[in-house]
Design a protein around this motif. Structure first.
Motif, PDB file in Angstrom:
ATOM      1  N   UNK A 171      33.963  43.472  40.593  1.00  0.00           N
ATOM      2  CA  UNK A 171      33.758  43.624  39.156  1.00  0.00           C
ATOM      3  C   UNK A 171      35.082  43.392  38.438  1.00  0.00           C
ATOM      4  N   UNK A 172      34.989  42.689  37.349  1.00  0.00           N
ATOM      5  CA  UNK A 172      36.152  42.330  36.537  1.00  0.00           C
ATOM      6  C   UNK A 172      35.987  42.980  35.171  1.00  0.00           C
ATOM      7  N   UNK A 173      37.034  43.645  34.702  1.00  0.00           N
ATOM      8  CA  UNK A 173      36.992  44.300  33.398  1.00  0.00           C
ATOM      9  C   UNK A 173      37.503  43.316  32.352  1.00  0.00           C
ATOM     10  N   UNK A 174      36.614  42.938  31.445  1.00  0.00           N
ATOM     11  CA  UNK A 174      36.976  41.980  30.406  1.00  0.00           C
ATOM     12  C   UNK A 174      37.862  42.644  29.352  1.00  0.00           C
ATOM     13  N   UNK A 175      38.429  41.836  28.480  1.00  0.00           N
ATOM     14  CA  UNK A 175      39.311  42.324  27.425  1.00  0.00           C
ATOM     15  C   UNK A 175      38.605  43.375  26.561  1.00  0.00           C
ATOM     16  N   UNK A 176      37.298  43.196  26.326  1.00  0.00           N
ATOM     17  CA  UNK A 176      36.553  44.166  25.507  1.00  0.00           C
ATOM     18  C   UNK A 176      36.080  45.373  26.323  1.00  0.00           C
ATOM     19  N   UNK A 177      36.544  45.486  27.569  1.00  0.00           N
ATOM     20  CA  UNK A 177      36.294  46.589  28.490  1.00  0.00           C
ATOM     21  C   UNK A 177      34.883  46.616  29.066  1.00  0.00           C
ATOM     22  N   UNK A 178      34.106  45.551  28.886  1.00  0.00           N
ATOM     23  CA  UNK A 178      32.843  45.441  29.597  1.00  0.00           C
ATOM     24  C   UNK A 178      33.129  44.813  30.960  1.00  0.00           C
ATOM     25  N   UNK A 179      32.196  44.974  31.882  1.00  0.00           N
ATOM     26  CA  UNK A 179      32.405  44.450  33.233  1.00  0.00           C
ATOM     27  C   UNK A 179      31.465  43.292  33.519  1.00  0.00           C
ATOM     28  N   UNK A 180      31.975  42.352  34.284  1.00  0.00           N
ATOM     29  CA  UNK A 180      31.167  41.265  34.823  1.00  0.00           C
ATOM     30  C   UNK A 180      31.431  41.211  36.325  1.00  0.00           C
ATOM     31  N   UNK A 181      30.514  40.632  37.065  1.00  0.00           N
ATOM     32  CA  UNK A 181      30.699  40.423  38.495  1.00  0.00           C
ATOM     33  C   UNK A 181      31.242  39.020  38.725  1.00  0.00           C
ATOM     34  N   UNK A 182      32.207  38.916  39.616  1.00  0.00           N
ATOM     35  CA  UNK A 182      32.763  37.624  40.003  1.00  0.00           C
ATOM     36  C   UNK A 182      32.655  37.449  41.509  1.00  0.00           C
ATOM     37  N   UNK A 183      32.521  36.202  41.915  1.00  0.00           N
ATOM     38  CA  UNK A 183      32.606  35.829  43.322  1.00  0.00           C
ATOM     39  C   UNK A 183      33.779  34.868  43.416  1.00  0.00           C
ATOM     40  N   UNK A 184      34.663  35.118  44.342  1.00  0.00           N
ATOM     41  CA  UNK A 184      35.821  34.258  44.451  1.00  0.00           C
ATOM     42  C   UNK A 184      36.176  33.937  45.886  1.00  0.00           C
ATOM     43  N   UNK A 185      36.877  32.844  46.030  1.00  0.00           N
ATOM     44  CA  UNK A 185      37.416  32.446  47.333  1.00  0.00           C
ATOM     45  C   UNK A 185      38.902  32.200  47.136  1.00  0.00           C
ATOM     46  N   UNK A 186      39.694  32.905  47.903  1.00  0.00           N
ATOM     47  CA  UNK A 186      41.136  32.698  47.887  1.00  0.00           C
ATOM     48  C   UNK A 186      41.527  31.881  49.107  1.00  0.00           C
ATOM     49  N   UNK A 187      42.269  30.817  48.879  1.00  0.00           N
ATOM     50  CA  UNK A 187      42.669  29.934  49.971  1.00  0.00           C
ATOM     51  C   UNK A 187      44.177  29.714  49.920  1.00  0.00           C
ATOM     52  N   UNK A 188      44.889  30.122  50.974  1.00  0.00           N
ATOM     53  CA  UNK A 188      46.324  29.853  50.998  1.00  0.00           C
ATOM     54  C   UNK A 188      46.594  28.370  51.268  1.00  0.00           C
ATOM     55  N   UNK A 189      47.512  27.811  50.504  1.00  0.00           N
ATOM     56  CA  UNK A 189      47.945  26.431  50.710  1.00  0.00           C
ATOM     57  C   UNK A 189      49.245  26.504  51.502  1.00  0.00           C
ATOM     58  N   UNK A 190      49.240  25.881  52.667  1.00  0.00           N
ATOM     59  CA  UNK A 190      50.373  26.014  53.592  1.00  0.00           C
ATOM     60  C   UNK A 190      51.296  24.798  53.558  1.00  0.00           C
ATOM     61  N   UNK A 191      52.564  25.061  53.813  1.00  0.00           N
ATOM     62  CA  UNK A 191      53.536  23.980  53.965  1.00  0.00           C
ATOM     63  C   UNK A 191      53.389  23.396  55.368  1.00  0.00           C
ATOM     64  N   UNK A 192      54.099  22.339  55.638  1.00  0.00           N
ATOM     65  CA  UNK A 192      54.006  21.700  56.952  1.00  0.00           C
ATOM     66  C   UNK A 192      54.467  22.630  58.078  1.00  0.00           C
TER      67      UNK A 192
END
Length: 133
Positions: free
Chosen positions: A58-79
């Protein structure tokens, strides 16, 4: 380098002027307090394993209401295998979460009705048929 898509501003409830506040606080301070421990745990997992993680929160918006988010975090690697940056992609899933909750509630009502009917069936005594003379 940090890049924030301006397309996210309406989703998160901020205009261009409020966006700088969002960017200063990102990524953890606008997470619902009940989800923060999980977010931090998965973030640490991503850093440690250097693999992508998927998460719903759940993400708290600026107006303090909540929305649900789905996210994928992907690390970008160096060689040489070090994390150079992290790409986070996401989408709003509030409506899906609402429908999932409604479905769970409906299934629970059905189970309750089924159990009550099963109990009633046990209490009904069927008498044998008596032949007519």
């Amino acid at each position: 380098m940090v890049y924030y898509s301006t397309l996210r501003h309406p989703t998160f409830g901020c205009s261009g002027g409020e966006a700088s506040q969002f960017e200063e606080n990102y990524p953890f301070s606008m997470v619902h307090p009940d989800d923060l421990a999980l977010i931090r745990e998965r973030w640490d997992e991503m850093i440690y394993t250097k693999t992508s993680v998927r998460l719903e929160w759940r993400f708290v918006k600026v107006d303090e209401t909540c929305i649900w988010l789905e996210g994928i975090g992907t690390p970008i690697l160096t060689s040489d295998g070090k994390i150079e940056s992290i790409l986070i992609t996401g989408r709003e899933i509030t409506e899906r979460k609402i429908q999932e909750r409604k479905l769970r509630e409906s299934e629970q009502r059905y189970r309750d009705i089924s159990e009550r009917l099963a109990e009633r069936k046990k209490s009904i005594v069927l008498l044998p048929k008596i032949p007519r003379i």
